[in-house]
Structures are given as structure tokens and as C-alpha cells.
Design a protein around this motif. Sequence first.
Motif, mmCIF file in Angstrom:
data_model
loop_
_atom_site.group_PDB
_atom_site.id
_atom_site.type_symbol
_atom_site.label_atom_id
_atom_site.label_comp_id
_atom_site.label_asym_id
_atom_site.label_seq_id
_atom_site.Cartn_x
_atom_site.Cartn_y
_atom_site.Cartn_z
ATOM 1 N N ARG A 153 0.835 -1.209 0.000
ATOM 2 C CA ARG A 153 0.000 0.000 0.000
ATOM 3 C C ARG A 153 0.862 1.248 0.000
ATOM 4 N NH1 ARG A 153 -2.622 -2.367 4.184
ATOM 5 N NH2 ARG A 153 -2.136 -0.614 5.586
ATOM 6 N N LYS A 154 1.932 1.237 0.801
ATOM 7 C CA LYS A 154 2.809 2.407 0.866
ATOM 8 C C LYS A 154 3.473 2.669 -0.483
ATOM 9 C CE LYS A 154 3.873 2.519 5.809
ATOM 10 N NZ LYS A 154 4.911 2.375 6.860
ATOM 11 N N LYS A 155 3.832 1.603 -1.191
ATOM 12 C CA LYS A 155 4.410 1.758 -2.528
ATOM 13 C C LYS A 155 3.417 2.430 -3.469
ATOM 14 C CE LYS A 155 7.663 -2.146 -2.644
ATOM 15 N NZ LYS A 155 7.939 -3.464 -3.311
ATOM 16 N N ILE A 156 2.153 2.000 -3.380
ATOM 17 C CA ILE A 156 1.116 2.575 -4.246
ATOM 18 C C ILE A 156 0.900 4.044 -3.922
ATOM 19 C CG2 ILE A 156 -1.362 2.519 -4.763
ATOM 20 C CD1 ILE A 156 -1.176 -0.567 -4.493
ATOM 21 N N TYR A 157 0.806 4.381 -2.630
ATOM 22 C CA TYR A 157 0.633 5.782 -2.235
ATOM 23 C C TYR A 157 1.806 6.636 -2.744
ATOM 24 C CZ TYR A 157 -3.053 4.280 1.015
ATOM 25 O OH TYR A 157 -4.193 3.757 1.574
ATOM 26 N N ALA A 158 3.005 6.116 -2.593
ATOM 27 C CA ALA A 158 4.194 6.852 -3.023
ATOM 28 C C ALA A 158 4.210 7.034 -4.540
ATOM 29 C CB ALA A 158 5.459 6.113 -2.574
ATOM 30 N N TYR A 159 3.808 5.992 -5.257
ATOM 31 C CA TYR A 159 3.771 6.076 -6.720
ATOM 32 C C TYR A 159 2.789 7.167 -7.165
ATOM 33 C CZ TYR A 159 2.992 4.864 -11.607
ATOM 34 O OH TYR A 159 2.874 4.917 -12.982
ATOM 35 N N LEU A 160 1.602 7.176 -6.575
ATOM 36 C CA LEU A 160 0.583 8.157 -6.948
ATOM 37 C C LEU A 160 1.052 9.576 -6.642
ATOM 38 C CD1 LEU A 160 -2.575 6.254 -5.646
ATOM 39 C CD2 LEU A 160 -1.917 6.595 -8.032
ATOM 40 N N GLN A 161 1.707 9.737 -5.499
ATOM 41 C CA GLN A 161 2.203 11.066 -5.119
ATOM 42 C C GLN A 161 3.312 11.518 -6.064
ATOM 43 O OE1 GLN A 161 3.638 11.298 -1.102
ATOM 44 N NE2 GLN A 161 4.065 13.493 -1.190
ATOM 45 N N THR A 162 4.264 10.626 -6.339
ATOM 46 C CA THR A 162 5.386 10.963 -7.218
ATOM 47 C C THR A 162 4.901 11.359 -8.619
ATOM 48 O OG1 THR A 162 6.841 9.451 -6.031
ATOM 49 C CG2 THR A 162 7.523 10.085 -8.252
ATOM 50 N N ASN A 163 3.883 10.646 -9.116
ATOM 51 C CA ASN A 163 3.381 10.903 -10.471
ATOM 52 C C ASN A 163 2.219 11.900 -10.497
ATOM 53 O OD1 ASN A 163 4.784 8.866 -12.488
ATOM 54 N ND2 ASN A 163 4.492 7.794 -10.549
ATOM 55 N N LYS A 164 1.964 12.515 -9.340
ATOM 56 C CA LYS A 164 0.954 13.583 -9.225
ATOM 57 C C LYS A 164 -0.407 13.147 -9.746
ATOM 58 C CE LYS A 164 4.500 17.183 -9.503
ATOM 59 N NZ LYS A 164 5.028 18.359 -10.206
ATOM 60 N N ILE A 165 -0.800 11.952 -9.302
ATOM 61 C CA ILE A 165 -2.115 11.425 -9.663
ATOM 62 C C ILE A 165 -3.040 11.651 -8.467
ATOM 63 C CG2 ILE A 165 -3.406 9.341 -10.291
ATOM 64 C CD1 ILE A 165 -0.727 8.264 -11.456
ATOM 65 N N LYS A 166 -4.086 12.428 -8.676
ATOM 66 C CA LYS A 166 -4.985 12.779 -7.580
ATOM 67 C C LYS A 166 -5.694 11.536 -7.049
ATOM 68 C CE LYS A 166 -5.975 17.596 -8.791
ATOM 69 N NZ LYS A 166 -7.031 18.579 -9.089
ATOM 70 N N ASN A 167 -5.775 11.449 -5.721
ATOM 71 C CA ASN A 167 -6.432 10.302 -5.095
ATOM 72 C C ASN A 167 -6.896 10.666 -3.716
ATOM 73 O OD1 ASN A 167 -4.350 9.016 -2.941
ATOM 74 N ND2 ASN A 167 -3.216 9.951 -4.650
ATOM 75 N N GLU A 168 -7.824 9.874 -3.202
ATOM 76 C CA GLU A 168 -8.276 10.058 -1.821
ATOM 77 C C GLU A 168 -8.796 8.734 -1.302
ATOM 78 O OE1 GLU A 168 -11.307 13.012 -2.010
ATOM 79 O OE2 GLU A 168 -12.830 11.626 -2.783
ATOM 80 N N GLU A 169 -8.589 8.495 -0.002
ATOM 81 C CA GLU A 169 -9.118 7.290 0.593
ATOM 82 C C GLU A 169 -10.633 7.430 0.751
ATOM 83 O OE1 GLU A 169 -7.086 5.307 3.821
ATOM 84 O OE2 GLU A 169 -5.349 6.624 3.569
ATOM 85 N N VAL A 170 -11.304 6.274 0.646
ATOM 86 C CA VAL A 170 -12.763 6.268 0.808
ATOM 87 C C VAL A 170 -13.123 5.275 1.912
ATOM 88 C CG1 VAL A 170 -13.230 6.952 -1.551
ATOM 89 C CG2 VAL A 170 -13.059 4.533 -0.998
ATOM 90 N N GLU A 171 -14.293 5.481 2.485
ATOM 91 C CA GLU A 171 -14.719 4.577 3.564
ATOM 92 C C GLU A 171 -14.955 3.188 2.993
ATOM 93 O OE1 GLU A 171 -14.904 5.340 6.706
ATOM 94 O OE2 GLU A 171 -14.236 7.389 6.296
ATOM 95 N N SER A 172 -14.759 2.171 3.828
ATOM 96 C CA SER A 172 -14.798 0.784 3.356
ATOM 97 C C SER A 172 -16.145 0.355 2.811
ATOM 98 C CB SER A 172 -14.407 -0.166 4.492
ATOM 99 O OG SER A 172 -15.299 -0.014 5.573
ATOM 100 N N HIS A 173 -17.253 1.063 3.201
ATOM 101 C CA HIS A 173 -18.551 0.654 2.695
ATOM 102 C C HIS A 173 -18.832 1.212 1.306
ATOM 103 C CE1 HIS A 173 -19.411 4.659 4.465
ATOM 104 N NE2 HIS A 173 -20.332 4.742 3.501
ATOM 105 N N VAL A 174 -18.016 2.151 0.828
ATOM 106 C CA VAL A 174 -18.237 2.745 -0.489
ATOM 107 C C VAL A 174 -17.734 1.826 -1.574
ATOM 108 C CG1 VAL A 174 -17.730 4.718 -1.976
ATOM 109 C CG2 VAL A 174 -18.033 5.053 0.486
ATOM 110 N N GLU A 175 -18.533 1.580 -2.598
ATOM 111 C CA GLU A 175 -18.112 0.753 -3.722
ATOM 112 C C GLU A 175 -18.599 1.376 -5.016
ATOM 113 O OE1 GLU A 175 -19.016 -3.354 -3.299
ATOM 114 O OE2 GLU A 175 -18.068 -3.510 -1.351
#
Length: 347
Positions: free
Chosen positions: A325-347
Amino acid sequence: MNALEVTRLETRKTMVELIGLGKTFHNKQNQVKALEDINLSIYEGEIFGIIGLSGAGKSTLVRCINLLEMPSAGSVIFDGTDIVTLKQKELLKVRQSMGMIFQQFNLLMQRTALQNICFPLEIAGISKKEAKQRALELLDIVGLSEKANAYPAQLSGGQKQRIAIARALATNPKVLLCDEATSALDPTTTRSILSLLKEINQRTNITVIVITHEMSVIEEICNRVAIIDQSRIAEVGEVEEVFAKPKSKIARQLVFSGAGHIESFTGRHKLRIIFDGRTSFEPVIANMVLECKAPVNILFADTKDIDGKAFGQMIIQLPDDEVSRKKIYAYLQTNKIKNEEVESHVE
């Protein structure tokens, strides 16, 4: 390969033709059929793959092509001549037109790289001066001019195979036989060796026959492929066609091996990827998975292409493994890809 390319291929000169080829090994107890009724046509200048599982007979087949193994039945037509009928002296001359590279390199450990390449030229009766000149040319072709005086023990696996390729090309062969030539190499070195073989094929129009158990090798380099199963040819065709529509059971098993498939995916963490104008041609998720070496599960996607730009969102399920997960977060940040965590019930 389109229909025009196929037509051009089929109008080429046939370099190797196997007709009713069979090979049976005998011992005191029983006999084993290694090859049975093999029929293949391999054209001048193509890169032809032969693939099968262990024990299918593919290595025996390549050794029958240059008669290191004498077939029990059938014909091997090489450049218009049935070499099965040749006397030993004539056969040795024909073999100078067939180079071969092996999985374990088979270099002479007491000879330098230059001397290893010169070896087949010495056997062919070429003068030392000419042999050295040819060897130096080949060292340049395989990108190892600076290793002329190095011994095999001083070379990496990839460098050894490059020297082995140079040695196989020394006598200007018409065919290069590659028997599991990249199986002992790591993926990066494998790609470099396959790239070199493709470059040599394009430069010299040499016919390359690749024996392998790896579909990735076939996909990377070959024009056509034959799949061998239980001593027989199960399927022959253009690589793209066999990959897209495998007809035989063994072809489907090799193409869709299931290696690395995930039967189920569990993960409590979910992430919304936001597309707000990145190019539609950038494979964001694919690149992320490849770079991070971590699978994700796509739960929801709503994206649109507007003038070549992607807009919308995608919700992915992340693996439970914290490091991934940390690798994925770092990749998204490095490549400036917008993202946000969502609650587990959201699909």
C-alpha cells in the motif's frame, strides 16, 4: 501479422523443412518415442519459435535439425538438401551453416572471449589472421569489444551468452539454433539477449529457431510458433493468432497458464483515483501495478475520454499488505495522480 505479411512470408524460400520426422530412443528395457511425425516449414529470415512443456521433445527436435541426434524416420531438408542422406564429411560442412547457442553457454573456460569466437573458424580451416579479424567484428556486434581478452569466469551470464552468440555467428551460418538460450538469465538480461537476436536477424536476415518453454520469449521475438506436445506438433501459426485464439489444449494451457492469477482479493483499504485531464493514452493503473508489483482490484469506474483526455473517477481496492500500500501511495504522489481514501462501505 496481417494477411499481406503472411503472404510475403509464405513466398519466401524455405530454409528448414521437416517431413515425417521421428526419433525413438531404445534401451534394453523398452523404447521411447521422443518425436513422432513432425512436419514443419521454416522460412528464410524468420524468427521461428518451438515451445512445449518439459519432456515434450523440443530439445530433441532442435538436435535433430542439425543431426546432433540422428532421426529414426523422416527427412531434414536444409537449404534444399536432405541432410539425413549426407556422408559425415558433407554433414560437417553443412553444420558450418548452422550456428547453435545453449542454455549453459558452453564456452571453453581456458580460452578468452576472442579465442572462443575464433574456435569454430580454426576448425573450419580459416587462417588465424582472418579468424581474429572476424572475431573482433563479432565482438563489436554483440557489444563486448572491451572484453576480448576476458575469460568466461570474468564475465556475467549475459556477457557469456553474447560471446556464445558471437561464436555461433563466426562461420556466417544461414540458421541460428537457440536451445533455451535465455533460461539461465534474469528477466532484464533475457530482454537484452532477445533484443540482440532480433537486431542480428534484421541486420543479416539469418533464420533464427528459438526453443523455449517460456511464452514470454515467443511473444517478444518470434514471427511464428510451433507448439509441441507429447512428441507431436499440436499447433502452428503466427504468434499473434496463437496467442489470441489458441486451438489446441496444450496451446491454451501455455497461453493461459494461470501463473500469478489471483483467485480472490481481500483488502479493507479503498482508494478513489481522480482523472481530471490526464492523457487518455496513459495506462495509469497498469503502470502503477507494474511499478509497485502489487495487485489492485477495480471496484468501480466512471471515466470519459474528451479530446484525448481522461475525466472521471475509479475506485480501487488495495492489498492488505502495508508495504504494498505504501508503494502505491508513493507512486501516486510521485506521479501527481490525484487520489483520496474512501470509507470501506463505499463501492
